[in-house]
Write an enzyme that holds these catalytic residues in place. Structure first.
Site, PDB file in Angstrom:
ATOM      1  N   ARG A  18     -14.500 -13.010  49.284  1.00  0.00           N
ATOM      2  CA  ARG A  18     -15.182 -13.559  48.105  1.00  0.00           C
ATOM      3  C   ARG A  18     -14.214 -14.300  47.192  1.00  0.00           C
ATOM      4  O   ARG A  18     -14.548 -15.351  46.646  1.00  0.00           O
ATOM      5  CB  ARG A  18     -15.900 -12.454  47.323  1.00  0.00           C
ATOM      6  CG  ARG A  18     -17.139 -11.926  48.035  1.00  0.00           C
ATOM      7  CD  ARG A  18     -17.751 -10.788  47.286  1.00  0.00           C
ATOM      8  NE  ARG A  18     -16.762  -9.722  47.164  1.00  0.00           N
ATOM      9  CZ  ARG A  18     -16.797  -8.750  46.265  1.00  0.00           C
ATOM     10  NH1 ARG A  18     -17.758  -8.703  45.377  1.00  0.00           N
ATOM     11  NH2 ARG A  18     -15.868  -7.825  46.237  1.00  0.00           N
ATOM     12  N   ASN A  36     -21.365  -9.960  48.215  1.00  0.00           N
ATOM     13  CA  ASN A  36     -21.516  -9.167  49.425  1.00  0.00           C
ATOM     14  C   ASN A  36     -22.963  -8.705  49.542  1.00  0.00           C
ATOM     15  O   ASN A  36     -23.608  -8.422  48.536  1.00  0.00           O
ATOM     16  CB  ASN A  36     -20.618  -7.931  49.375  1.00  0.00           C
ATOM     17  CG  ASN A  36     -19.163  -8.242  49.615  1.00  0.00           C
ATOM     18  OD1 ASN A  36     -18.814  -9.292  50.146  1.00  0.00           O
ATOM     19  ND2 ASN A  36     -18.292  -7.330  49.234  1.00  0.00           N
TER      20      ASN A  36
END
Length: 90
Positions: A18, A36
């Site tokens: 990320r 996520n």
């Protein structure tokens, strides 16, 4: 301007993916979010012009050295007019 929902599968959680996506987004000057999913995949909402998005996608596919992308699905979605940044969503 275009906006896409991208779903990434592979080794993309627990490997700094990320934050890698956030850095690419800043570099390519796109807006959106990354988060996520509970199924082990990562969801990316990305918005920009076609060249920015293609550049973002090309860099994304290279990975960060720890991640591995097995599949990337892409779907065009409606624009978010007032979005100004790219951020990690929790």
């Amino acid at each position: 301007m275009k906006r896409y929902l991208m779903i990434v599968s592979g080794r993309v959680q627990g490997v700094g993916f990320r934050y890698f996506v956030l850095l690419i987004a800043k570099k390519t000057q796109v807006t959106g979010t990354v988060r996520n999913q509970s199924n082990g995949m990562v969801e990316i909402m990305v918005q920009g012009d076609e060249n920015q998005i293609e550049n973002f996608k090309a860099q994304l596919m290279k990975g960060n050295g720890f991640s591995r992308i097995d599949d990337l699905s892409t779907k065009e979605v409606p624009l978010v007019e007032k979005e100004k940044t790219f951020r990690i969503s929790y």
